[in-house]
Design a protein around this motif. Structure first.
Motif, PDB file in Angstrom:
ATOM      1  N   GLY A  77       0.827  -1.207   0.000  1.00 21.93           N
ATOM      2  CA  GLY A  77       0.000   0.000   0.000  1.00 21.93           C
ATOM      3  C   GLY A  77       0.860   1.255   0.000  1.00 21.93           C
ATOM      4  N   GLU A  78       1.918   1.253   0.809  1.00 18.61           N
ATOM      5  CA  GLU A  78       2.847   2.385   0.828  1.00 18.61           C
ATOM      6  C   GLU A  78       3.469   2.575  -0.547  1.00 18.61           C
ATOM      7  N   ARG A  79       3.909   1.479  -1.141  1.00 17.54           N
ATOM      8  CA  ARG A  79       4.566   1.519  -2.450  1.00 17.54           C
ATOM      9  C   ARG A  79       3.599   2.017  -3.524  1.00 17.54           C
ATOM     10  N   ASN A  80       2.345   1.606  -3.443  1.00 16.33           N
ATOM     11  CA  ASN A  80       1.351   2.027  -4.438  1.00 16.33           C
ATOM     12  C   ASN A  80       1.084   3.527  -4.399  1.00 16.33           C
ATOM     13  N   VAL A  81       1.191   4.141  -3.234  1.00 16.26           N
ATOM     14  CA  VAL A  81       1.034   5.592  -3.150  1.00 16.26           C
ATOM     15  C   VAL A  81       2.137   6.268  -3.958  1.00 16.26           C
ATOM     16  N   ILE A  82       3.375   5.785  -3.818  1.00 16.66           N
ATOM     17  CA  ILE A  82       4.500   6.360  -4.559  1.00 16.66           C
ATOM     18  C   ILE A  82       4.308   6.126  -6.060  1.00 16.66           C
ATOM     19  N   LEU A  83       3.865   4.939  -6.433  1.00 14.41           N
ATOM     20  CA  LEU A  83       3.615   4.655  -7.847  1.00 14.41           C
ATOM     21  C   LEU A  83       2.555   5.589  -8.427  1.00 14.41           C
ATOM     22  N   ARG A  84       1.542   5.920  -7.636  1.00 11.02           N
ATOM     23  CA  ARG A  84       0.510   6.856  -8.110  1.00 11.02           C
ATOM     24  C   ARG A  84       1.100   8.249  -8.324  1.00 11.02           C
ATOM     25  N   ILE A  85       1.913   8.704  -7.387  1.00  7.00           N
ATOM     26  CA  ILE A  85       2.556  10.016  -7.546  1.00  7.00           C
ATOM     27  C   ILE A  85       3.396  10.032  -8.814  1.00  7.00           C
ATOM     28  N   ILE A  86       4.173   8.978  -9.019  1.00  6.44           N
ATOM     29  CA  ILE A  86       5.041   8.887 -10.193  1.00  6.44           C
ATOM     30  C   ILE A  86       4.217   8.862 -11.471  1.00  6.44           C
ATOM     31  N   ALA A  87       3.099   8.143 -11.463  1.00  9.70           N
ATOM     32  CA  ALA A  87       2.235   8.094 -12.640  1.00  9.70           C
ATOM     33  C   ALA A  87       1.627   9.463 -12.944  1.00  9.70           C
ATOM     34  N   ILE A  88       1.178  10.161 -11.929  1.00  4.60           N
ATOM     35  CA  ILE A  88       0.591  11.491 -12.137  1.00  4.60           C
ATOM     36  C   ILE A  88       1.647  12.460 -12.657  1.00  4.60           C
ATOM     37  N   LEU A  89       2.882  12.331 -12.162  1.00  4.70           N
ATOM     38  CA  LEU A  89       3.964  13.186 -12.632  1.00  4.70           C
ATOM     39  C   LEU A  89       4.438  12.802 -14.035  1.00  4.70           C
ATOM     40  N   GLU A  90       3.984  11.636 -14.501  1.00  5.00           N
ATOM     41  CA  GLU A  90       4.397  11.102 -15.806  1.00  5.00           C
ATOM     42  C   GLU A  90       5.918  10.995 -15.891  1.00  5.00           C
ATOM     43  N   MET A  91       6.504  10.506 -14.806  1.00  2.00           N
ATOM     44  CA  MET A  91       7.954  10.386 -14.695  1.00  2.00           C
ATOM     45  C   MET A  91       8.415   9.142 -15.445  1.00  2.00           C
ATOM     46  N   ASP A  92       9.452   9.285 -16.275  1.00  2.00           N
ATOM     47  CA  ASP A  92       9.971   8.119 -16.992  1.00  2.00           C
ATOM     48  C   ASP A  92      10.900   7.310 -16.084  1.00  2.00           C
ATOM     49  N   MET A  93      11.176   6.078 -16.481  1.00  2.00           N
ATOM     50  CA  MET A  93      11.939   5.162 -15.632  1.00  2.00           C
ATOM     51  C   MET A  93      13.369   5.646 -15.381  1.00  2.00           C
ATOM     52  N   ASP A  94      14.000   6.270 -16.361  1.00  2.00           N
ATOM     53  CA  ASP A  94      15.361   6.780 -16.150  1.00  2.00           C
ATOM     54  C   ASP A  94      15.375   7.839 -15.050  1.00  2.00           C
ATOM     55  N   LYS A  95      14.409   8.746 -15.103  1.00  3.65           N
ATOM     56  CA  LYS A  95      14.318   9.790 -14.084  1.00  3.65           C
ATOM     57  C   LYS A  95      14.012   9.179 -12.716  1.00  3.65           C
ATOM     58  N   LEU A  96      13.131   8.178 -12.689  1.00  3.61           N
ATOM     59  CA  LEU A  96      12.799   7.500 -11.434  1.00  3.61           C
ATOM     60  C   LEU A  96      14.029   6.805 -10.856  1.00  3.61           C
ATOM     61  N   ASN A  97      14.777   6.082 -11.678  1.00  2.38           N
ATOM     62  CA  ASN A  97      15.980   5.399 -11.193  1.00  2.38           C
ATOM     63  C   ASN A  97      17.008   6.388 -10.660  1.00  2.38           C
ATOM     64  N   LYS A  98      17.156   7.530 -11.335  1.00  2.52           N
ATOM     65  CA  LYS A  98      18.077   8.565 -10.861  1.00  2.52           C
ATOM     66  C   LYS A  98      17.623   9.084  -9.491  1.00  2.52           C
TER      67      LYS A  98
END
Length: 92
Positions: free
Chosen positions: A58-79
């Motif tokens: 559940g904690e992880r899914n909140v972060i995934l939602r934020i990342i999805a709304i920000l439309e962050m790509d995987m390279d930026k997320l990994n950085k």
């Protein structure tokens, strides 16, 4: 497109603008780094205790939602996650 669909699209666009206004600032980036670090974006959420694992997911899914709304790509997320590993999590 009907009015209900237009309204939903408008709200979704506004939500993205709001999230970017918060998380694309320097303090917002630091907070997102911290959230990624402490809420299982880099580590496993596995636990032998099913309830604990559900909480971690559940904690992880909140972060995934934020990342999805920000439309962050995987390279930026990994950085972002790598930067968070170099810093201590924010303590309360």
């Amino acid at each position: 497109m009907d009015s209900k669909t237009r309204e939903m699209a408008s709200r979704q666009a506004a939500r993205g603008i709001d999230y970017r206004a918060v998380f694309e600032t320097e303090p917002g980036k630091r907070v997102l780094e911290d959230l990624c670090q402490i809420h299982h974006m880099k580590s496993s959420s596995f636990s032998k205790d099913a309830l604990e694992m559900a909480m971690f997911e559940g904690e992880r899914n909140v972060i995934l939602r934020i990342i999805a709304i920000l439309e962050m790509d995987m390279d930026k997320l990994n950085k972002l996650i790598r930067q968070g590993e170099e810093n201590e999590p924010i303590q309360e």
